[in-house]
Design an enzyme around this catalytic site. Structure first.
Site, mmCIF file in Angstrom:
data_model
loop_
_atom_site.group_PDB
_atom_site.id
_atom_site.type_symbol
_atom_site.label_atom_id
_atom_site.label_comp_id
_atom_site.label_asym_id
_atom_site.label_seq_id
_atom_site.Cartn_x
_atom_site.Cartn_y
_atom_site.Cartn_z
ATOM 1 C CD GLU A 23 -73.048 -38.151 57.632
ATOM 2 O OE1 GLU A 23 -72.413 -39.221 57.513
ATOM 3 O OE2 GLU A 23 -72.759 -37.279 58.466
ATOM 4 C CG HIS A 78 -69.451 -41.012 55.089
ATOM 5 N ND1 HIS A 78 -68.130 -41.408 55.165
ATOM 6 C CD2 HIS A 78 -69.566 -39.937 55.905
ATOM 7 C CE1 HIS A 78 -67.487 -40.607 55.997
ATOM 8 N NE2 HIS A 78 -68.332 -39.698 56.457
ATOM 9 C CG HIS A 80 -69.016 -35.140 55.907
ATOM 10 N ND1 HIS A 80 -67.709 -34.874 56.232
ATOM 11 C CD2 HIS A 80 -69.292 -36.341 56.469
ATOM 12 C CE1 HIS A 80 -67.221 -35.872 56.960
ATOM 13 N NE2 HIS A 80 -68.170 -36.777 57.104
ATOM 14 C CG ASP A 91 -66.389 -39.503 59.441
ATOM 15 O OD1 ASP A 91 -67.517 -39.987 59.661
ATOM 16 O OD2 ASP A 91 -66.185 -38.593 58.607
#
Length: 151
Positions: A23, A78, A80, A91
């Protein structure tokens, strides 16, 4: 409301995410809901393949710079790598209901979210449309050779 990013920023997010199996993460600097700069940060999570944690030193430095007149932190991003571009239950557990913008990247998809109390997704996030604009050169044109397909 929507978050506004440029074509170049969208391309940069997708390229960073595609470059690693872990990530990626970073800060969104800007004004209101307009992202003026992406600040890539080191992911210091214990297992960066499935979690992210922004390097605290980078976060502190960005806050100090904002106090000195630089762009302020309006959120973070970020990826995935093996999931979808939507907040996960993890999250939601990690997010403060502070109104910050979250951009999540999965493949060529970038989605926007706002962290709020009682949000529609996992009780923590409301969807935030992403407006992509701002051609800065011929390579940034949606019709150009470097174009990224719309989500």
């Amino acid at each position: 409301m929507m978050v506004k990013i440029t074509i170049a920023q969208r391309r940069e997010l997708c390229a960073m995410a595609a470059a690693t199996p872990h990530e990626i993460c970073g800060l969104l600097l800007g004004d209101g809901d307009i992202v003026t700069r992406l600040v890539p940060c080191r992911n210091v999570a214990a297992d960066p393949a499935i979690r992210f944690e922004i390097d605290p030193a980078a976060l502190i430095a960005a806050h100090r710079a904002a106090r000195g007149g630089s762009d302020r932190i309006i959120g973070h991003y970020h990826s995935h790598p093996s999931g979808v571009a939507a907040p996960s239950p993890r999250d939601a557990a990690d997010a403060a209901p502070d109104g910050c913008i979250w951009l999540i990247v999965a493949g060529a998809v970038v989605t926007g979210w706002r962290a709020v109390a009682g949000g529609a997704m996992h009780g923590r996030f409301d969807p935030l449309p992403v407006e992509v604009s701002g051609c800065t050169g011929s390579g940034d044109s949606p019709q150009g050779r470097n174009a990224i397909p719309p989500r």
